[in-house]
Design a protein around this motif. Structure first.
Motif, PDB file in Angstrom:
ATOM      1  N   VAL A 173       0.469  -0.750   0.188  1.00  0.00           N
ATOM      2  CA  VAL A 173      -0.542   0.032   0.201  1.00  0.00           C
ATOM      3  C   VAL A 173       0.711   1.271   0.250  1.00  0.00           C
ATOM      4  N   THR A 174       1.182   2.328  -1.101  1.00  0.00           N
ATOM      5  CA  THR A 174       1.901   3.433  -0.994  1.00  0.00           C
ATOM      6  C   THR A 174       0.670   3.933  -0.388  1.00  0.00           C
ATOM      7  N   ASP A 178      -3.946  11.670   0.510  1.00  0.00           N
ATOM      8  CA  ASP A 178      -5.742  11.014   0.209  1.00  0.00           C
ATOM      9  C   ASP A 178      -5.783   9.510   0.068  1.00  0.00           C
ATOM     10  N   THR A 179      -4.825   8.778   1.030  1.00  0.00           N
ATOM     11  CA  THR A 179      -5.062   6.941   1.229  1.00  0.00           C
ATOM     12  C   THR A 179      -6.355   7.149   2.382  1.00  0.00           C
ATOM     13  N   GLU A 182     -10.121   2.028   2.454  1.00  0.00           N
ATOM     14  CA  GLU A 182     -11.013   0.965   1.262  1.00  0.00           C
ATOM     15  C   GLU A 182      -9.682   1.003   0.755  1.00  0.00           C
ATOM     16  N   ASP A 183      -8.658   1.076   1.156  1.00  0.00           N
ATOM     17  CA  ASP A 183      -7.403   1.240   0.288  1.00  0.00           C
ATOM     18  C   ASP A 183      -6.503  -0.108   0.913  1.00  0.00           C
ATOM     19  N   PHE A 184      -7.279  -0.236   1.807  1.00  0.00           N
ATOM     20  CA  PHE A 184      -6.796  -1.261   2.945  1.00  0.00           C
ATOM     21  C   PHE A 184      -7.801  -2.555   3.136  1.00  0.00           C
ATOM     22  N   ASN A 187     -12.934  -2.352  -1.252  1.00  0.00           N
ATOM     23  CA  ASN A 187     -14.313  -1.773  -1.616  1.00  0.00           C
ATOM     24  C   ASN A 187     -15.291  -1.941  -2.802  1.00  0.00           C
ATOM     25  N   GLY A 201      -9.066  -5.665   0.045  1.00  0.00           N
ATOM     26  CA  GLY A 201      -7.774  -5.525  -0.278  1.00  0.00           C
ATOM     27  C   GLY A 201      -6.562  -6.043  -0.008  1.00  0.00           C
ATOM     28  N   ILE A 221      -0.182   8.661   5.696  1.00  0.00           N
ATOM     29  CA  ILE A 221      -1.703   8.600   6.347  1.00  0.00           C
ATOM     30  C   ILE A 221      -1.916   9.331   7.222  1.00  0.00           C
TER      31      ILE A 221
END
Length: 377
Positions: A173-174, A178-179, A182-184, A187, A201, A221
């Motif tokens: 995960v970069t 804006d992270t 849901e990026d983890f 979604n 994710g 983050i």
């Protein structure tokens, strides 16, 4: 030192030897092999076997199982890691496998050098010394013991490359400002028929498949978002997915979190909550000898060393690291030395460019300007 304080590792200090349990060498291996042989029709996860034989360390059991698999005494399935004894393992009756043949001794020139490891993009990573071993060895040992690591240092020093080389099963995960959670966790995505499907994710995938997860640029983050990691990293090793029926996710053997932090980068905030989750903090700096070994001209390396001294003293906000030096070598090979020097100067932020130009002029002895389009020919 307070036992709650993360242990910084910056040099080549020797590790403290394990105290052991007073049993003779190979005891745990024979215990693992005996249990597998007594249940030859079963496939065991590492944690299940650790509980069954009341072993003190999942990592030690995993090592014994990998030895068995390497010798053909057990089958090894991944995603998650599972093992089952083979007929050869039953016939061995718990005997340790024969030692692997030693590699031929290298000549004086290559003595003591470790072989490079491949990254997913095909590039090679050259291991560096750390804590009496190599950085790759240390990260792998820490993963076996579930000891999370925070790597910190300027951008371009090789933090991501190190983790990619150490863990072929890595997910990433970069981080940015804006992270979001849901990026983890995952979604819903739209389907062609107008419906929606939930896609898990990288955190969920890493937990379920027992894989390593790199949170790159973690300190960019938002802290509220990073909090989604903490239940997965502590003794619970369990999370829920609020946006998908509060589904419960348990971490499988091998799941591991490692993070990267770039101090001094605008917006990077290392909170106490984040720092305390990582028991080991390792500083990653540029290896100047490696840069020379990979074909970077010495004057460029010397200029970078001088600029990094200025960076440490607060006189500049940017200095070339390994990434920029390797880019220098590629541009030199393609466009020639003058273009490579000018391009390196142009990569510096405007506020630091004069100091960068001065350092390059001092080493190369020529007038230098940033790479700029000229008149039409």
């Amino acid at each position: 030192m307070d036992p709650a304080t993360p242990t910084p590792i910056t040099g080549d200090a020797s590790p403290t030897p394990d105290p052991g349990d007073g049993r003779r060498p190979g005891y745990l291996y024979r215990q693992v092999a005996a249990h597998l042989a007594a249940h030859s029709d079963q496939v065991f996860k590492v944690g299940e076997l650790t509980t069954a034989i009341a072993a003190p360390s999942t990592g030690a059991v995993f090592e014994a199982l990998k030895k068995m698999a390497a010798a053909g005494y057990a089958t090894h399935h991944t995603g998650p890691h599972r093992f089952q004894i083979t007929q050869a393992g039953i016939d061995a009756a718990g005997a340790m496998p024969p030692p692997a043949p030693r590699a031929p001794r290298q000549g004086r020139r290559g003595a003591g050098r470790r072989q490079p490891a491949a990254r997913p993009n095909g590039e090679l990573y050259f291991p560096r010394k750390l804590a009496g071993a190599t950085d790759l060895d240390v990260l792998r040992r820490l993963r076996e013991q579930r000891i999370p690591v925070l790597l910190y240092g300027p951008p371009g020093t090789g933090k991501t490359a190190l983790v990619e080389a150490a863990f072929p099963d890595l997910l990433t995960v970069t981080g940015t400002g804006d992270t979001v959670v849901e990026d983890f966790l995952g979604n819903f995505i739209p389907l062609p028929d107008g419906g929606f499907e939930f896609v898990y994710g990288p955190l969920v995938t890493a937990m379920r498949e027992g894989r390593a997860l790199l949170v790159d640029d973690a300190t960019l983050i938002p802290p509220k978002v990073l909090a989604v990691l903490y239940p997965a990293m502590d003794g619970r090793r369990v999370i829920t997915i609020p946006g998908y029926r509060n589904e419960r996710v348990e971490a499988d053997d091998g799941f591991y979190v490692i993070a990267g932090h770039n101090p001094g980068v605008h917006g990077a905030i290392l909170t106490e909550a984040l720092a305390s989750r990582f028991d080991v903090h390792i500083e990653v700096t540029t290896d100047w000898d490696l840069a020379r070994h990979l074909g970077v001209p010495s004057p460029a390396v010397e200029a970078a060393i001088a600029l990094n001294a200025d960076l440490a003293a607060g006189r500049v906000t940017w200095a070339p690291q390994l990434r920029e030096l390797l880019g220098f070598a590629r541009v030199r090979k393609t466009l020639g030395l003058p273009a490579a020097i000018s391009n390196l100067a142009g990569r510096a932020p405007a506020d630091d460019r004069e100091q960068v130009l001065a350092a390059l002029r001092q080493q190369f002895g020529t007038e230098i300007t940033a790479l700029t389009l000229g008149k039409q020919r």
